[in-house]
Each structure stands twice: as structure tokens, then as C-alpha cells.
Design a protein around this motif. Structure first.
Motif, PDB file in Angstrom:
ATOM      1  N   ILE A  56       0.931  -1.115   0.071  1.00 54.42           N
ATOM      2  CA  ILE A  56      -0.103   0.040   0.166  1.00 54.42           C
ATOM      3  C   ILE A  56       0.931   1.217   0.015  1.00 54.42           C
ATOM      4  N   LEU A  57       1.851   1.287   0.793  1.00 55.86           N
ATOM      5  CA  LEU A  57       2.938   2.511   0.975  1.00 55.86           C
ATOM      6  C   LEU A  57       3.501   2.576  -0.416  1.00 55.86           C
ATOM      7  N   ASP A  58       4.076   1.654  -0.862  1.00 50.67           N
ATOM      8  CA  ASP A  58       4.612   1.661  -2.586  1.00 50.67           C
ATOM      9  C   ASP A  58       3.558   2.174  -3.417  1.00 50.67           C
ATOM     10  N   PHE A  59       2.413   1.642  -3.479  1.00 53.03           N
ATOM     11  CA  PHE A  59       1.525   2.377  -4.380  1.00 53.03           C
ATOM     12  C   PHE A  59       1.304   3.912  -4.042  1.00 53.03           C
ATOM     13  N   ALA A  60       1.171   4.076  -2.935  1.00 54.87           N
ATOM     14  CA  ALA A  60       0.655   5.353  -2.483  1.00 54.87           C
ATOM     15  C   ALA A  60       2.161   6.270  -2.973  1.00 54.87           C
ATOM     16  N   SER A  61       3.162   5.830  -2.695  1.00 55.95           N
ATOM     17  CA  SER A  61       4.388   6.790  -3.246  1.00 55.95           C
ATOM     18  C   SER A  61       4.573   6.712  -4.728  1.00 55.95           C
ATOM     19  N   ASN A  62       4.429   5.668  -5.626  1.00 51.09           N
ATOM     20  CA  ASN A  62       4.292   5.634  -6.725  1.00 51.09           C
ATOM     21  C   ASN A  62       3.169   6.566  -7.259  1.00 51.09           C
ATOM     22  N   THR A  63       1.956   6.565  -6.730  1.00 51.69           N
ATOM     23  CA  THR A  63       0.959   7.467  -7.443  1.00 51.69           C
ATOM     24  C   THR A  63       1.128   8.936  -7.203  1.00 51.69           C
ATOM     25  N   PHE A  64       1.269   9.249  -5.870  1.00 53.20           N
ATOM     26  CA  PHE A  64       1.621  10.691  -5.644  1.00 53.20           C
ATOM     27  C   PHE A  64       2.769  11.300  -6.064  1.00 53.20           C
ATOM     28  N   GLY A  65       3.722  10.428  -6.096  1.00 50.51           N
ATOM     29  CA  GLY A  65       5.128  10.837  -6.705  1.00 50.51           C
ATOM     30  C   GLY A  65       4.771  10.954  -8.137  1.00 50.51           C
ATOM     31  N   SER A  66       4.283  10.523  -8.700  1.00 47.45           N
ATOM     32  CA  SER A  66       3.875  10.496 -10.044  1.00 47.45           C
ATOM     33  C   SER A  66       3.348  11.742 -10.482  1.00 47.45           C
ATOM     34  N   LEU A  67       2.367  12.203  -9.727  1.00 46.45           N
ATOM     35  CA  LEU A  67       1.515  13.325  -9.804  1.00 46.45           C
ATOM     36  C   LEU A  67       2.693  14.873  -9.429  1.00 46.45           C
ATOM     37  N   SER A  68       3.498  14.428  -8.647  1.00 55.33           N
ATOM     38  CA  SER A  68       4.216  15.381  -8.000  1.00 55.33           C
ATOM     39  C   SER A  68       5.661  15.145  -7.984  1.00 55.33           C
ATOM     40  N   PRO A  69       6.357  14.886  -8.971  1.00 52.51           N
ATOM     41  CA  PRO A  69       7.442  13.975  -9.075  1.00 52.51           C
ATOM     42  C   PRO A  69       8.722  14.764  -8.516  1.00 52.51           C
ATOM     43  N   PHE A  70       8.663  15.994  -7.958  1.00 50.85           N
ATOM     44  CA  PHE A  70       9.972  16.587  -7.556  1.00 50.85           C
ATOM     45  C   PHE A  70       9.655  16.728  -6.241  1.00 50.85           C
ATOM     46  N   SER A  71       8.656  16.359  -5.609  1.00 46.04           N
ATOM     47  CA  SER A  71       8.344  16.516  -4.021  1.00 46.04           C
ATOM     48  C   SER A  71       8.998  15.322  -3.222  1.00 46.04           C
ATOM     49  N   THR A  72       9.576  15.823  -2.190  1.00 49.00           N
ATOM     50  CA  THR A  72       9.943  15.011  -1.108  1.00 49.00           C
ATOM     51  C   THR A  72       8.731  14.898  -0.044  1.00 49.00           C
ATOM     52  N   TRP A  73       8.417  13.763   0.597  1.00 47.09           N
ATOM     53  CA  TRP A  73       7.244  13.888   1.367  1.00 47.09           C
ATOM     54  C   TRP A  73       7.392  13.511   2.738  1.00 47.09           C
ATOM     55  N   HIS A  74       6.350  14.428   3.335  1.00 48.76           N
ATOM     56  CA  HIS A  74       5.918  14.204   4.857  1.00 48.76           C
ATOM     57  C   HIS A  74       4.936  13.318   4.846  1.00 48.76           C
ATOM     58  N   ILE A  75       4.987  12.035   5.303  1.00 48.40           N
ATOM     59  CA  ILE A  75       3.800  11.097   5.191  1.00 48.40           C
ATOM     60  C   ILE A  75       3.392  10.847   6.826  1.00 48.40           C
ATOM     61  N   GLU A  76       2.353  10.486   6.910  1.00 44.97           N
ATOM     62  CA  GLU A  76       1.607  10.183   8.194  1.00 44.97           C
ATOM     63  C   GLU A  76       0.604   8.991   7.800  1.00 44.97           C
ATOM     64  N   MET A  77       0.867   7.954   8.821  1.00 53.52           N
ATOM     65  CA  MET A  77      -0.119   6.933   8.512  1.00 53.52           C
ATOM     66  C   MET A  77      -0.803   6.566   9.996  1.00 53.52           C
ATOM     67  N   HIS A  78      -2.363   6.580   9.469  1.00 55.41           N
ATOM     68  CA  HIS A  78      -3.092   6.388  10.620  1.00 55.41           C
ATOM     69  C   HIS A  78      -3.932   5.137  10.666  1.00 55.41           C
ATOM     70  N   GLN A  79      -3.957   4.271  11.683  1.00 51.76           N
ATOM     71  CA  GLN A  79      -4.840   3.259  11.860  1.00 51.76           C
ATOM     72  C   GLN A  79      -6.132   3.688  12.603  1.00 51.76           C
ATOM     73  N   PHE A  80      -7.264   3.680  12.223  1.00 52.70           N
ATOM     74  CA  PHE A  80      -8.565   4.069  12.945  1.00 52.70           C
ATOM     75  C   PHE A  80      -9.581   2.852  13.013  1.00 52.70           C
ATOM     76  N   ARG A  81      -9.885   2.790  14.189  1.00 54.03           N
ATOM     77  CA  ARG A  81     -11.195   1.917  14.400  1.00 54.03           C
ATOM     78  C   ARG A  81     -12.423   2.997  15.162  1.00 54.03           C
ATOM     79  N   ILE A  82     -13.435   2.976  14.303  1.00 53.95           N
ATOM     80  CA  ILE A  82     -14.410   3.601  14.808  1.00 53.95           C
ATOM     81  C   ILE A  82     -15.634   2.586  15.264  1.00 53.95           C
ATOM     82  N   GLU A  83     -15.946   2.852  16.631  1.00 57.20           N
ATOM     83  CA  GLU A  83     -16.893   1.819  17.001  1.00 57.20           C
ATOM     84  C   GLU A  83     -18.482   2.485  17.084  1.00 57.20           C
ATOM     85  N   ALA A  84     -19.071   1.675  16.663  1.00 59.15           N
ATOM     86  CA  ALA A  84     -20.695   1.996  16.396  1.00 59.15           C
ATOM     87  C   ALA A  84     -21.383   2.248  17.711  1.00 59.15           C
TER      88      ALA A  84
END
Length: 252
Positions: free
Chosen positions: A132-160
Motif C-alpha cells: 500500500i505504501l509503495d502504491f501511494a508513493s508511486n501514485t502521488f510521486g508521479s503526480l508531483s515528481p519533484f516532491s519529498t514527502w512528509h507522510i503520516e499513517m493512521h490506523q483508525f477504528r470507529i466503534e458504533a
């Protein structure tokens, strides 16, 4: 789903690639991928069914979010910060650090450093997460190819809960980043949780529900806002939950 734009489904040709994803996101500023297509695009040949099971099970070890200004007890999470190289380069885990948003982007919980429990090493190193991280890096890196990225990863559980567990307690919002990837990990015994995408003038562009594992949405956070409706338990005697992975990319 409103209209027929920004949708890549498994019925599309099996040759769906990151380039197709980039083109759709560039043209429409958001994109929905059904779970089967998303697994194809991130190349599920790199991981096993056991890897998927372990990845999903990691949401069972999230910790309460103690920063909810609305007093809600319905959200659990873990968090990690990473750096991404330009042009879809490798992604590296950084020293654990707090999450911060200004009140401009998060009027409910913003304006303070929020210290969450870190994403566990086994979760970060899981082949599914790596893909998933590789996919995100390839996708967003292709749209903005000269950017170095600050990335944040969040695991969320919302309880009903009977009053409504809120996936986006701040309402319809932007995150103050460049791009956002949202991946459904699991839904159980819930109704609601509909995602809305709005343009900068507040007009609704699309409404859809991440319903099945690995259904995913990508948004250009500079150009569109998003929000998710509250979730309620279908069977009040059974636990209801919505597990989601959210990854944000911001230009450094």
C-alpha cells in the motif's frame, strides 16, 4: 455513487495500472477503487492470505484516542510518521512523533500536539502495508515528481454507538496535506459511514460507501474536501466497528 466518473472497478480491464489511477486523480481530484481492483493495482502477488489476515488483525490492538474534544469514546488509533523520496522513491519510517493539525483544518481537535501510540513494527513491516505504501508513493510521486514527502499513517477504528460513532468528528474537512489515501480494512455490524466528496465551493461531487475490505478512496486534499457520516450498530447486541487505514502525503 453520483455519476460515473472517478470510478475504477474490477470489471474494468485487468490492465488497470498506477498510470490509470494517476490520470483519474489528476482529472477529477478524487477516485474510488473497489477492493478487488485496489488489490490488483497494489499487486497482491506480493503477499499471502495470511499476510492479509495479520494486517486486518492488527486493528484489534489499537488504543483509545484520548484527545476527542467532543468527549467521544468511540475512536481508537495508532499513528506513524514516514518520509518519502521523490518520483515514487522508497518510504522510510521516522522516529515516532506527535500528530499536529491547525484549527483551520481541524476545528475540533486541532491546535495541539496529539501523542498517539505508534504503529507496531509488525504492522509496518507487513507485506500488505508495504504494498500500500509503495502504491501511494508511486501514485502521488508521479503526480508531483519533484516532491519529498512528509507522510503520516493512521490506523483508525470507529466503534458504533447508539449516539453514532463518528469517522470524521470534525465534519466535512480538508486535512491540510496534498493527497490522502483511505482504505477500508473491515466493517462489521454497522450502517452509515457514507463518504462525501465536495469541491472548494461546497458542491457535492460524489457520495459512496467504502463497504468491502480494501475499497479505497484517493483525494487531492488541496482541491476537494471529504467527510464520512456517523455509523450506528445494526444489531445493538453485537459490536459494530469500522476499521480504516488513512495515509496522508504532504510536500516537505
Amino acid at each position: 455513487m453520483q455519476g460515473n466518473i472517478s470510478v475504477l472497478k474490477h470489471s474494468d480491464p485487468a490492465t488497470t495500472t498506477t498510470i490509470d489511477v494517476c490520470r483519474q486523480l489528476h482529472d477529477f481530484d478524487f477516485l474510488f477503487l473497489d477492493g478487488k481492483t485496489f488489490l490488483d493495482v497494489i499487486d497482491q502477488s506480493h503477499f499471502s492470505s495470511q499476510d492479509i489476515a495479520d494486517f486486518q488483525a492488527s486493528w484489534d490492538d489499537l488504543k483509545p484516542d484520548t484527545y476527542m474534544a467532543d468527549g467521544g469514546k468511540y475512536r481508537l488509533r495508532r499513528h506513524a510518521t514516514l518520509t518519502g523520496a521523490p518520483q515514487g522513491g522508497p518510504v522510510h519510517l521516522e522516529k515516532h512523533q506527535p500528530h499536529y493539525q491547525t484549527t483551520h483544518y481541524n476545528h475540533l481537535n486541532g491546535g495541539i500536539e496529539r501523542h498517539f501510540e505508534p504503529v507496531l513494527p509488525a504492522t509496518h513491516d507487513n507485506p500488505v502495508m508495504k504494498a500500500i505504501l509503495d502504491f501511494a508513493s508511486n501514485t502521488f510521486g508521479s503526480l508531483s515528481p519533484f516532491s519529498t514527502w512528509h507522510i503520516e499513517m493512521h490506523q483508525f477504528r470507529i466503534e458504533a454507538v447508539q449516539t453514532g460513532g463518528k469517522p470524521t468528528p470534525e465534519g466535512v474537512h480538508r486535512d491540510g496535506v496534498d493527497y490522502v489515501l483511505m482504505v477500508l480494512v473491515k466493517r462489521h455490524n454497522i450502517e452509515g459511514g457514507q463518504t462525501s466528496i465536495l469541491d472548494r465551493d461546497g458542491r457535492t461531487l460524489a457520495e459512496f460507501t467504502l463497504a468491502d475490505p480494501f475499497d479505497a478512496a484517493l483525494v487531492n486534499d488541496e482541491r476537494v474536501a471529504h467527510g464520512v457520516t456517523p455509523i450506528l450498530p445494526v444489531d445493538p447486541e453485537d459490536r459494530g466497528l469500522r476499521d480504516v487505514l488513512v495515509i496522508t502525503f504532504r510536500h516537505k
